[in-house]
Design a protein around this motif. Structure first.
Motif, PDB file in Angstrom:
ATOM      1  N   TYR A 124       0.850  -1.147  -0.212  1.00 56.31           N
ATOM      2  CA  TYR A 124      -0.248   0.158  -0.197  1.00 56.31           C
ATOM      3  C   TYR A 124       1.259   1.290   0.124  1.00 56.31           C
ATOM      4  O   TYR A 124       2.265   1.639   0.777  1.00 56.31           O
ATOM      5  CB  TYR A 124      -0.725  -0.364   1.171  1.00 56.31           C
ATOM      6  N   ARG A 125       1.131   2.154  -0.377  1.00 54.31           N
ATOM      7  CA  ARG A 125       1.264   3.389  -0.723  1.00 54.31           C
ATOM      8  C   ARG A 125       0.055   4.084  -0.869  1.00 54.31           C
ATOM      9  O   ARG A 125      -0.908   5.127  -0.511  1.00 54.31           O
ATOM     10  CB  ARG A 125       1.893   3.448  -2.479  1.00 54.31           C
ATOM     11  N   ASP A 126       0.821   5.591  -0.114  1.00 53.53           N
ATOM     12  CA  ASP A 126       0.195   7.065   0.135  1.00 53.53           C
ATOM     13  C   ASP A 126       0.126   8.446  -0.850  1.00 53.53           C
ATOM     14  O   ASP A 126       1.137   7.446  -2.170  1.00 53.53           O
ATOM     15  CB  ASP A 126       1.713   7.784   1.502  1.00 53.53           C
ATOM     16  N   ARG A 127      -0.974   8.116  -1.461  1.00 51.22           N
ATOM     17  CA  ARG A 127      -1.343   8.799  -2.497  1.00 51.22           C
ATOM     18  C   ARG A 127      -0.606   9.669  -2.675  1.00 51.22           C
ATOM     19  O   ARG A 127      -0.187  10.206  -4.508  1.00 51.22           O
ATOM     20  CB  ARG A 127      -3.064   8.936  -2.946  1.00 51.22           C
ATOM     21  N   ARG A 128      -0.029  11.176  -2.131  1.00 48.31           N
ATOM     22  CA  ARG A 128       0.895  12.019  -2.801  1.00 48.31           C
ATOM     23  C   ARG A 128       1.661  11.353  -2.843  1.00 48.31           C
ATOM     24  O   ARG A 128       2.345  12.186  -3.519  1.00 48.31           O
ATOM     25  CB  ARG A 128       0.881  13.466  -1.356  1.00 48.31           C
ATOM     26  N   THR A 129       3.217  10.518  -1.519  1.00 45.98           N
ATOM     27  CA  THR A 129       4.266  11.142  -2.056  1.00 45.98           C
ATOM     28  C   THR A 129       4.462   9.566  -2.495  1.00 45.98           C
ATOM     29  O   THR A 129       5.433   9.226  -3.070  1.00 45.98           O
ATOM     30  CB  THR A 129       5.014  10.580  -0.232  1.00 45.98           C
ATOM     31  N   GLY A 130       4.119   8.502  -2.464  1.00 47.02           N
ATOM     32  CA  GLY A 130       4.293   7.554  -3.068  1.00 47.02           C
ATOM     33  C   GLY A 130       5.276   6.594  -2.932  1.00 47.02           C
ATOM     34  O   GLY A 130       4.903   5.230  -2.942  1.00 47.02           O
TER      35      GLY A 130
END
Length: 106
Positions: A7-13
């Motif tokens: 799972y990744r952060d939407r803003r930072t990746g």
């Protein structure tokens, strides 16, 4: 054998650890709840806090008594007599007499 889902952060990746993220969200939620409790406490006066504490103590005392209180219950009668009501013509006299009794007691 499949690879685990990342799972990744939407803003930072950046990859997100779900356990850490859940703990962070819970801590944030608890912090907001604590701030709300502090704001509620701040908005109340000392008299209100004292009255609430007295009411709790009275409820604990009443819980140990018999279920029904009759009209001739001395504690109930004293509690009713001790209340000074707004617009009572004798209120000033009662306050003065209580103040005198307290001075004599000390």
């Amino acid at each position: 054998a499949h690879a685990a889902t990342v799972y990744r952060d939407r803003r930072t990746g950046k990859a997100i650890n779900l356990a850490d993220e859940a703990a962070r969200i819970e801590a944030e939620r608890e912090k907001k709840a604590q701030e709300a409790r502090e704001q509620f406490e701040w908005g109340r006066g000392t008299k209100q806090k004292e009255a609430e504490a007295e009411a709790r103590a009275e409820l604990k005392a009443v819980a140990n008594e018999p279920f029904a209180r009759r009209a001739d219950d001395p504690k109930l009668e004293k509690m009713r007599r001790d209340v000074i009501r707004d617009g009572d013509p004798m209120a000033d006299y009662i306050r003065q007499s209580r103040a005198q009794e307290e001075e004599k007691a000390t």
